[in-house]
Design an enzyme around this catalytic site. Sequence first.
Site, PDB file in Angstrom:
ATOM      1  N   HIS A  25      17.846 -40.548   7.578  1.00  0.00           N
ATOM      2  CA  HIS A  25      18.502 -39.137   8.621  1.00  0.00           C
ATOM      3  C   HIS A  25      19.733 -37.910   7.487  1.00  0.00           C
ATOM      4  CE1 HIS A  25      21.475 -42.178   7.025  1.00  0.00           C
ATOM      5  NE2 HIS A  25      22.221 -41.439   7.176  1.00  0.00           N
ATOM      6  N   HIS A  36      18.336 -39.098   4.488  1.00  0.00           N
ATOM      7  CA  HIS A  36      18.732 -40.551   3.092  1.00  0.00           C
ATOM      8  C   HIS A  36      18.727 -41.386   3.791  1.00  0.00           C
ATOM      9  CE1 HIS A  36      22.484 -38.975   4.423  1.00  0.00           C
ATOM     10  NE2 HIS A  36      22.970 -40.184   4.789  1.00  0.00           N
ATOM     11  N   ASP A  65      23.419 -37.026   7.623  1.00  0.00           N
ATOM     12  CA  ASP A  65      24.306 -36.983   8.290  1.00  0.00           C
ATOM     13  C   ASP A  65      25.160 -35.693   8.803  1.00  0.00           C
ATOM     14  OD1 ASP A  65      24.771 -39.124   6.834  1.00  0.00           O
ATOM     15  OD2 ASP A  65      25.960 -39.039   5.101  1.00  0.00           O
ATOM     16  N   ARG A 108      25.015 -56.031   0.466  1.00  0.00           N
ATOM     17  CA  ARG A 108      24.777 -54.245  -0.700  1.00  0.00           C
ATOM     18  C   ARG A 108      26.199 -53.912   0.328  1.00  0.00           C
ATOM     19  NH1 ARG A 108      23.715 -49.005   0.797  1.00  0.00           N
ATOM     20  NH2 ARG A 108      23.952 -48.104  -1.347  1.00  0.00           N
TER      21      ARG A 108
END
Length: 342
Positions: free
Chosen positions: A222, A279, A224, A289
């Site tokens: 996607h 990303h 941002d 994580r």
Amino acid sequence: MSTLSEAYSDHPLHLHHIIPLDFDSVRTLPDSHVWDTSDHALESDDRSSIPTVDLTDPDAGKLIGHACETWGVFQVTNHDIPLDLLGEVESEARRLFSLPAGQKLKALRSPGGATGYGIARISPFFNKYMWHEGFTIMGSPMDHAEELWPNDPQRFCDVMEDYQKKMKELAMTLMHLILKSLDISEEEINEVVSSGGASTALQLNSYPFCPDPNRAIGLAPHTDTSLLTILHQSTKNGLQIFKEGVGWVLVSPTYGSLVVNVGDLLHILSNAQFPSVLHRVVMKENQQRLSLAYFYSPPTDFYLSPLPSNSTQIPLYRSVSVRDYIGIKAKNLEKALSLIRI
Ligand SMILES: O=C(O)CCC(=O)C(=O)O
Ligand SMILES: [Fe+2]
């Protein structure tokens, strides 16, 4: 002035696109979470070339401008965000995501809401679920913190509010440097970046331990929506960015440095001079994580168009308000930019 929360309330989601899996209760990867991951390991070893900029460098502005143009992403050091604070926000995020699933659901994002616990907003665009849970904060998270920790909501709020304040200052500093590198006048810069008005959000992301990481994805590809995003990652690998002509490049966490990436709104403002970087998060390690993403945008009623310094070029995008662009993105995801292209 309309708020970011109102912009999202125009686009309510179904509960099955909000409620995360109870990750602690599954021992095998459910079919609903299995993805084709055949290209996840195909990483370019170009990773060392993602630029790192020392904010105290007298040439920082030029270096950042160049990084935005060539990569759409860079790491920043000497950013003035205390490392202790980064550690505290990370540990508060860990405390939140370690709560039992039933407790976390008490702070579930409402269908038309913008803040609280839930899965990624991009989820409705995919037929499989991501191995991800998130918590979105805009300003004070007190209401939700009281639901999570009725006896001690303050600690979480203090840390998150302090972090957002410092992130906003850093975002404004970066935006000034970036827009200056485009030769935008001080006056115009101040219109885009004014301390009074900004739409901001802090997104805490958790990618829990996964029983079959090679067949799951943390966050699907996607861009941002923001002007820019400032990201802190815990020590675990997973974030990859896509560079034209190179492919997927791993952005390894470097202690003390923050990842800054160009979002759609800055791409529009720069008249496509800066790429809005694609990303994703792949499941690389067999451990949880965490990441903290701070999204910075102009107020929702602000009209964006390619800035006048680019007037010698033909504007590539029509003027659009932040609120309208959020709506276009909520309905069309990666097609959103093409829909406002002239
Ligand atoms: O977890 C990460 O490293 C990236 C998170 C992200 O892309 C987002 O929250 O939009
Ligand atoms: Fe992102």
